[in-house]
Design an enzyme around this catalytic site. Structure first.
Site, short mmCIF file in Angstrom:
data_model
loop_
_atom_site.label_atom_id
_atom_site.label_comp_id
_atom_site.label_asym_id
_atom_site.label_seq_id
_atom_site.Cartn_x
_atom_site.Cartn_y
_atom_site.Cartn_z
N SER A 31 0.86 -1.24 -0.03
CA SER A 31 0.07 0.01 0.14
C SER A 31 0.78 1.31 -0.13
CB SER A 31 -0.88 0.09 1.26
OG SER A 31 -1.39 1.10 1.40
N TYR A 60 -2.42 0.16 10.34
CA TYR A 60 -2.46 -0.24 8.86
C TYR A 60 -1.06 0.28 8.22
CZ TYR A 60 -4.05 -0.77 4.01
OH TYR A 60 -4.09 -1.10 2.67
#
Length: 256
Positions: A140, A153
């Site tokens: 990501s 995250y």
């Protein structure tokens, strides 16, 4: 070009979103797709769609955070085939800062997003075709760019990036390639559900805000990430390893 005929792929989290798009595209390009997912309904729908299009696929119920469950699923594959491609796609998101993220949530994110990748690498690499095996980890932009309220995250995706580089280096002599993809915001059922759950009455406003956070002016599509995944797992990308590829609408380089 970009055919996967005769190849066997293992894809985690292919019951929806990006994972589903990757599974469908790989099957269309000739791969036998093995889906590992905890979402039996979603994975079943992906399998049905693949088979309806004339492709071949199988499903194994599996919580990637549970090493024993991963070992059991891969042991079934071991009896049937070798593995050419592994796509570590399964993962979950979390909203929170360091001081608002609970121990339970931090551990949950770590177990799924980090340990889940480790579990698959640990079990699949010994069975992977050498040379010619390919590993693709879904990373990501949060691994390299500070994003508000994404502490746990971001931690997990930073770890995925590190594991990608380490794996690529460790298995050079075995002829196994390992890369990662770092998407920005991609419009998936998860994103749609997140907006509907947390911003009731403001769905259109939030959708526009999230879309415009990418310089290109929109969110990505799962199929666009799947196209990059196909290239990186194909023989045409045989000279590429140890790299992370942003599919981000200009987010990393063009946001000021």
């Amino acid at each position: 070009m970009l055919r996967l005929d005769g190849k066997t792929a293992v894809i985690t989290g292919a019951g929806s979103g990006i994972g589903k798009a990757i599974a469908l595209l790989f099957a269309r390009q000739g791969a036998f797709v093995n889906i590992l997912d905890i979402d039996e309904k979603g994975a079943g729908e992906t399998i049905l769609e693949i088979e309806t299009e004339g492709g071949n696929a199988a499903f194994y119920t599996c919580n990637v955070a549970d090493q024993e469950a991963v070992r059991d699923a891969i042991s079934h594959l071991r009896e049937k085939t070798v593995i050419h491609i592994l796509v570590n796609n399964a993962g979950v998101a979390h909203v929170g800062k360091a001081d608002t993220t609970s121990d339970a949530d931090f551990t949950r994110i770590f177990n799924i997003n980090v340990k889940g990748v480790y579990n698959l690498l640990h079990e699949v690499i010994p069975l992977m075709v050498q040379p010619g095996g390919v590993i693709l980890n879904m990373c990501s932009i949060a691994a390299t760019v500070g994003i508000e309220d994404r502490f746990a995250y971001s931690m997990s995706k930073g770890a995925v990036l590190g594991m990608t580089l380490s794996t690529a280096r460790d298995y050079l002599s075995a002829g196994i390639r390992c890369n990662s993809i770092s998407p920005a915001r991609v419009y998936t059922p998860f994103v749609e559900g997140f907006i509907n759950k947390n911003y009731e009455g403001r769905e259109t406003e939030i959708f526009e805000k999230l879309s415009k956070s990418q310089p290109i002016g929109r969110m990505g599509k799962p199929e666009e990430v799947a196209s990059m995944a196909l290239f990186l797992c194909s023989d045409e990308a045989g000279f590429i390893t140890g790299c992370d590829y942003p599919v981000d609408g200009g987010f990393i380089k063009l946001n000021n």
